[in-house]
Each structure stands twice: as C-alpha cells, then as structure tokens.
Design a protein around this motif. Structure first.
Motif, PDB file in Angstrom:
ATOM      1  N   LYS A   1     -10.500   4.383 -10.880  1.00 12.33           N
ATOM      2  CA  LYS A   1     -11.730   5.138 -10.611  1.00 12.33           C
ATOM      3  C   LYS A   1     -12.552   4.562  -9.448  1.00 12.33           C
ATOM      4  O   LYS A   1     -13.721   4.202  -9.612  1.00 12.33           O
ATOM      5  N   PRO A   2     -11.967   4.541  -8.233  1.00 14.40           N
ATOM      6  CA  PRO A   2     -12.746   4.084  -7.078  1.00 14.40           C
ATOM      7  C   PRO A   2     -13.724   5.131  -6.549  1.00 14.40           C
ATOM      8  O   PRO A   2     -14.551   4.833  -5.694  1.00 14.40           O
ATOM      9  N   GLY A   3     -13.633   6.362  -7.050  1.00 12.22           N
ATOM     10  CA  GLY A   3     -14.479   7.451  -6.578  1.00 12.22           C
ATOM     11  C   GLY A   3     -13.656   8.727  -6.487  1.00 12.22           C
ATOM     12  O   GLY A   3     -12.461   8.728  -6.830  1.00 12.22           O
ATOM     13  N   PRO A   4     -14.262   9.850  -6.052  1.00 16.87           N
ATOM     14  CA  PRO A   4     -13.519  11.113  -5.979  1.00 16.87           C
ATOM     15  C   PRO A   4     -12.223  10.952  -5.194  1.00 16.87           C
ATOM     16  O   PRO A   4     -12.218  10.428  -4.081  1.00 16.87           O
ATOM     17  N   PHE A   5     -11.118  11.410  -5.766  1.00 17.66           N
ATOM     18  CA  PHE A   5      -9.808  11.236  -5.133  1.00 17.66           C
ATOM     19  C   PHE A   5      -8.916  12.385  -5.570  1.00 17.66           C
ATOM     20  O   PHE A   5      -8.923  12.786  -6.736  1.00 17.66           O
ATOM     21  N   THR A   6      -8.156  12.926  -4.626  1.00 20.50           N
ATOM     22  CA  THR A   6      -7.270  14.051  -4.916  1.00 20.50           C
ATOM     23  C   THR A   6      -5.922  13.827  -4.242  1.00 20.50           C
ATOM     24  O   THR A   6      -5.749  12.900  -3.438  1.00 20.50           O
ATOM     25  N   LEU A   7      -4.986  14.707  -4.540  1.00 22.55           N
ATOM     26  CA  LEU A   7      -3.682  14.644  -3.888  1.00 22.55           C
ATOM     27  C   LEU A   7      -3.789  14.870  -2.382  1.00 22.55           C
ATOM     28  O   LEU A   7      -2.900  14.458  -1.633  1.00 22.55           O
ATOM     29  N   GLY A   8      -4.868  15.503  -1.939  1.00 22.66           N
ATOM     30  CA  GLY A   8      -5.042  15.779  -0.512  1.00 22.66           C
ATOM     31  C   GLY A   8      -5.862  14.749   0.230  1.00 22.66           C
ATOM     32  O   GLY A   8      -6.230  14.967   1.386  1.00 22.66           O
ATOM     33  N   ALA A   9      -6.142  13.615  -0.393  1.00 18.47           N
ATOM     34  CA  ALA A   9      -7.031  12.620   0.220  1.00 18.47           C
ATOM     35  C   ALA A   9      -6.543  12.144   1.578  1.00 18.47           C
ATOM     36  O   ALA A   9      -7.352  11.803   2.465  1.00 18.47           O
ATOM     37  N   GLN A  10      -5.226  12.114   1.785  1.00 22.50           N
ATOM     38  CA  GLN A  10      -4.690  11.606   3.050  1.00 22.50           C
ATOM     39  C   GLN A  10      -4.998  12.513   4.238  1.00 22.50           C
ATOM     40  O   GLN A  10      -4.822  12.100   5.384  1.00 22.50           O
ATOM     41  N   LYS A  11      -5.455  13.718   3.972  1.00 24.71           N
ATOM     42  CA  LYS A  11      -5.814  14.606   5.071  1.00 24.71           C
ATOM     43  C   LYS A  11      -7.085  14.137   5.791  1.00 24.71           C
ATOM     44  O   LYS A  11      -7.394  14.597   6.882  1.00 24.71           O
ATOM     45  N   LEU A  12      -7.832  13.221   5.160  1.00 22.47           N
ATOM     46  CA  LEU A  12      -9.060  12.718   5.776  1.00 22.47           C
ATOM     47  C   LEU A  12      -8.814  11.472   6.621  1.00 22.47           C
ATOM     48  O   LEU A  12      -9.614  11.151   7.496  1.00 22.47           O
ATOM     49  N   GLY A  13      -7.756  10.746   6.360  1.00 25.92           N
ATOM     50  CA  GLY A  13      -7.505   9.525   7.103  1.00 25.92           C
ATOM     51  C   GLY A  13      -6.321   8.772   6.536  1.00 25.92           C
ATOM     52  O   GLY A  13      -5.807   9.096   5.464  1.00 25.92           O
ATOM     53  N   THR A  14      -5.891   7.756   7.256  1.00 26.57           N
ATOM     54  CA  THR A  14      -4.726   6.975   6.848  1.00 26.57           C
ATOM     55  C   THR A  14      -5.046   6.072   5.665  1.00 26.57           C
ATOM     56  O   THR A  14      -6.139   5.520   5.564  1.00 26.57           O
ATOM     57  N   PHE A  15      -4.076   5.942   4.768  1.00 25.63           N
ATOM     58  CA  PHE A  15      -4.160   4.993   3.655  1.00 25.63           C
ATOM     59  C   PHE A  15      -3.004   4.003   3.778  1.00 25.63           C
ATOM     60  O   PHE A  15      -1.925   4.339   4.269  1.00 25.63           O
ATOM     61  N   TRP A  16      -3.261   2.796   3.300  1.00 20.86           N
ATOM     62  CA  TRP A  16      -2.245   1.752   3.283  1.00 20.86           C
ATOM     63  C   TRP A  16      -2.141   1.202   1.872  1.00 20.86           C
ATOM     64  O   TRP A  16      -3.093   1.281   1.098  1.00 20.86           O
ATOM     65  N   GLY A  17      -0.971   0.660   1.523  1.00 23.41           N
ATOM     66  CA  GLY A  17      -0.796   0.156   0.177  1.00 23.41           C
ATOM     67  C   GLY A  17       0.083  -1.073   0.114  1.00 23.41           C
ATOM     68  O   GLY A  17       0.735  -1.465   1.089  1.00 23.41           O
ATOM     69  N   ILE A  18       0.087  -1.673  -1.054  1.00 26.21           N
ATOM     70  CA  ILE A  18       0.962  -2.789  -1.382  1.00 26.21           C
ATOM     71  C   ILE A  18       1.777  -2.364  -2.594  1.00 26.21           C
ATOM     72  O   ILE A  18       1.228  -1.839  -3.568  1.00 26.21           O
ATOM     73  N   LYS A  19       3.087  -2.577  -2.525  1.00 24.51           N
ATOM     74  CA  LYS A  19       3.969  -2.180  -3.624  1.00 24.51           C
ATOM     75  C   LYS A  19       4.646  -3.402  -4.222  1.00 24.51           C
ATOM     76  O   LYS A  19       4.853  -4.418  -3.559  1.00 24.51           O
ATOM     77  N   ASN A  20       4.945  -3.287  -5.493  1.00 24.91           N
ATOM     78  CA  ASN A  20       5.683  -4.318  -6.215  1.00 24.91           C
ATOM     79  C   ASN A  20       6.859  -3.654  -6.895  1.00 24.91           C
ATOM     80  O   ASN A  20       6.663  -2.732  -7.695  1.00 24.91           O
ATOM     81  N   SER A  21       8.060  -4.078  -6.551  1.00 24.83           N
ATOM     82  CA  SER A  21       9.271  -3.453  -7.093  1.00 24.83           C
ATOM     83  C   SER A  21       9.266  -1.943  -6.887  1.00 24.83           C
ATOM     84  O   SER A  21       9.661  -1.160  -7.753  1.00 24.83           O
ATOM     85  N   GLY A  22       8.752  -1.525  -5.708  1.00 28.47           N
ATOM     86  CA  GLY A  22       8.733  -0.117  -5.353  1.00 28.47           C
ATOM     87  C   GLY A  22       7.594   0.684  -5.921  1.00 28.47           C
ATOM     88  O   GLY A  22       7.452   1.871  -5.618  1.00 28.47           O
ATOM     89  N   LYS A  23       6.738   0.069  -6.746  1.00 27.83           N
ATOM     90  CA  LYS A  23       5.606   0.788  -7.352  1.00 27.83           C
ATOM     91  C   LYS A  23       4.303   0.399  -6.652  1.00 27.83           C
ATOM     92  O   LYS A  23       4.074  -0.780  -6.358  1.00 27.83           O
ATOM     93  N   LEU A  24       3.448   1.384  -6.408  1.00 24.80           N
ATOM     94  CA  LEU A  24       2.175   1.142  -5.749  1.00 24.80           C
ATOM     95  C   LEU A  24       1.239   0.370  -6.675  1.00 24.80           C
ATOM     96  O   LEU A  24       0.951   0.817  -7.782  1.00 24.80           O
ATOM     97  N   ILE A  25       0.746  -0.776  -6.212  1.00 29.26           N
ATOM     98  CA  ILE A  25      -0.142  -1.591  -7.046  1.00 29.26           C
ATOM     99  C   ILE A  25      -1.527  -1.770  -6.448  1.00 29.26           C
ATOM    100  O   ILE A  25      -2.456  -2.193  -7.146  1.00 29.26           O
ATOM    101  N   ALA A  26      -1.706  -1.441  -5.163  1.00 25.06           N
ATOM    102  CA  ALA A  26      -3.022  -1.568  -4.534  1.00 25.06           C
ATOM    103  C   ALA A  26      -3.052  -0.684  -3.302  1.00 25.06           C
ATOM    104  O   ALA A  26      -2.019  -0.454  -2.654  1.00 25.06           O
ATOM    105  N   MET A  27      -4.224  -0.160  -2.978  1.00 20.50           N
ATOM    106  CA  MET A  27      -4.344   0.696  -1.799  1.00 20.50           C
ATOM    107  C   MET A  27      -5.773   0.677  -1.265  1.00 20.50           C
ATOM    108  O   MET A  27      -6.720   0.239  -1.936  1.00 20.50           O
ATOM    109  N   GLY A  28      -5.908   1.178  -0.061  1.00 21.57           N
ATOM    110  CA  GLY A  28      -7.213   1.352   0.575  1.00 21.57           C
ATOM    111  C   GLY A  28      -7.018   2.215   1.801  1.00 21.57           C
ATOM    112  O   GLY A  28      -5.920   2.267   2.372  1.00 21.57           O
ATOM    113  N   GLY A  29      -8.080   2.925   2.209  1.00 26.75           N
ATOM    114  CA  GLY A  29      -7.916   3.792   3.362  1.00 26.75           C
ATOM    115  C   GLY A  29      -9.234   4.287   3.917  1.00 26.75           C
ATOM    116  O   GLY A  29     -10.272   3.649   3.757  1.00 26.75           O
TER     117      GLY A  29
END
Length: 226
Positions: free
Chosen positions: A119-147
């Motif tokens: 719950k970092p705030g309003p978020f949708t499947l289309g969030a990437q249309k506003l700007g780039t996001f980056w993440g960190i994965k562990n064993s192929g699973k997303l564990i952290a992100m920011g954008g």
C-alpha cells in the motif's frame, strides 16, 4: 507567488501529462485505468460541475489540493488523508546496481500485487504509462520497486516505492529511492514525493536521504452518490 507543485495534479495534467488527460479547460483527470487523480481548474460552480461530469457512476476520483479540496455536489468522501510533499534539497548522483532492472508491462501483475500488499498509494496495472519503474527480483519474483508518477515542467514525482515484507530491513527501499532520485536528477528534473503525514517514520527516513518538506496537501477520495 504560486509554485507549480502547489497543485500537483492540475499542473501535471496541464503540462507533462496533458497528452493523456481527459476533460477540458475547467476540469481534467487521468484515465482511471492509470490513476484516479482528478482536479478542477478552480472552485467556481462551472469548474466543479465539469469535474463532477468526469467519472462514471462506478468510479472514484482522488482530489489532492492545498487547504480543503472542494467536493462537487452529489459526491461522498470515501477516504481522506493529509499528505506531506517533500522535495530533493540537491540533485542525487546517478548510481548503478546490477540487482536493479527496468520493469516492463510483463511485470505489471506482480507490480500491482506488491503495491496491494504494501500500500504505497494509488496504483494500477497502467501505472507504467506515467513513467519508468525499476525493481529488484529474488529468484525471479519481484520483491521491491520504485518509479515515477506525476510530472510537471521541471519536476518528477518519485512514487510506488515499496518492498515485500519478507525482504524489508535489507536496504532495498533506500537503494531504489536513491536510484530513482538519481535517474530523475540525470533527466534534468527535480525529484519530489508525497507521503502520508501519519507516516512519521518514512518522513524521517526521506529527510536522511536528502529530501525536505515543502508543502502540505489534502487528499480526498470521492464517489458519486447513488
């Protein structure tokens, strides 16, 4: 003198995000599949009527304004919060880390699941249309992100920063914070963010990471009355 960040939603929809804005000169909103933010040009009856006409009956709008956002007639407030707007004191240096990778549309479902969990705030499947996001994965699973989310001329909002509870306390959030802030600075924009005023721990952390408080805003989530 007013500042472009004093009304971040309206000014984003008037500048960098004007191309995706719905509405007209009196009221605008983001497409609801991207983010629920909306704003009226001012508090005149004409602008509030135009704002009220934007959502369908099953949609909510998120209004973010200084002072108390005026709610159009026929709408109920279904959520509210005080937000602290913070801005980078100086530009952050760009950094690189092999653990950080750009996220794509293929990651959208995982991004939404992580946001719903933390719950970092309003978020949708289309969030990437506003700007780039980056993440960190562990064993192929997303564990952290920011954008990036809101944009105004010369400014970009750092947003969506979150870490899976199983991986908190390992520095991933700080790393992504610095990474995104450095990317924004490298683009020539000034980084800023919004945080719930009750989240004093995050506010204190962001201060240690080079951000300072500049403005207080009020969030109201509204829905058309049946």
């Amino acid at each position: 003198m007013t500042h472009i960040l004093d009304r971040p939603i309206w000014n984003a929809l008037q500048t960098a995000h004007a191309g995706i804005a719905e509405g007209g000169p009196l009221a605008r909103r983001y497409p609801p599949g991207i983010v629920p933010f909306a704003a009226a040009a001012d508090d005149t009856p004409e602008s509030l009527e135009a704002l009220a006409a934007l959502p369908r009956p099953d949609e909510t709008m998120a209004l973010v304004e200084p002072g108390s956002a005026t709610v159009p007639d026929g709408f109920d407030i279904v959520g509210a919060a005080t937000l602290i707007q913070m801005i980078a004191r100086t530009p952050h240096d760009p950094l690189s880390d092999p653990r950080i990778t750009p996220l794509t549309e293929a990651d959208a479902e995982e991004m939404l699941a992580l946001a719903q969990l933390t719950k970092p705030g309003p978020f949708t499947l289309g969030a990437q249309k506003l700007g780039t996001f980056w993440g960190i994965k562990n064993s192929g699973k997303l564990i952290a992100m920011g954008g990036q989310r809101l944009r105004q001329t010369g400014f970009t909002e750092l947003s969506g920063l979150c870490t899976h509870p199983d991986f908190q306390g390992k520095g991933f959030g700080k790393l992504l914070f610095r990474y995104v802030a450095g990317h924004i600075a490298a683009s020539g924009a000034t980084a800023y963010l919004h945080v719930n005023a009750l989240n004093t721990g995050a506010i204190a952390l962001y201060k240690t990471l080079g951000f300072e408080q500049r403005w207080e805003l009020n969030l109201k989530i509204v829905r058309r009355r049946d």
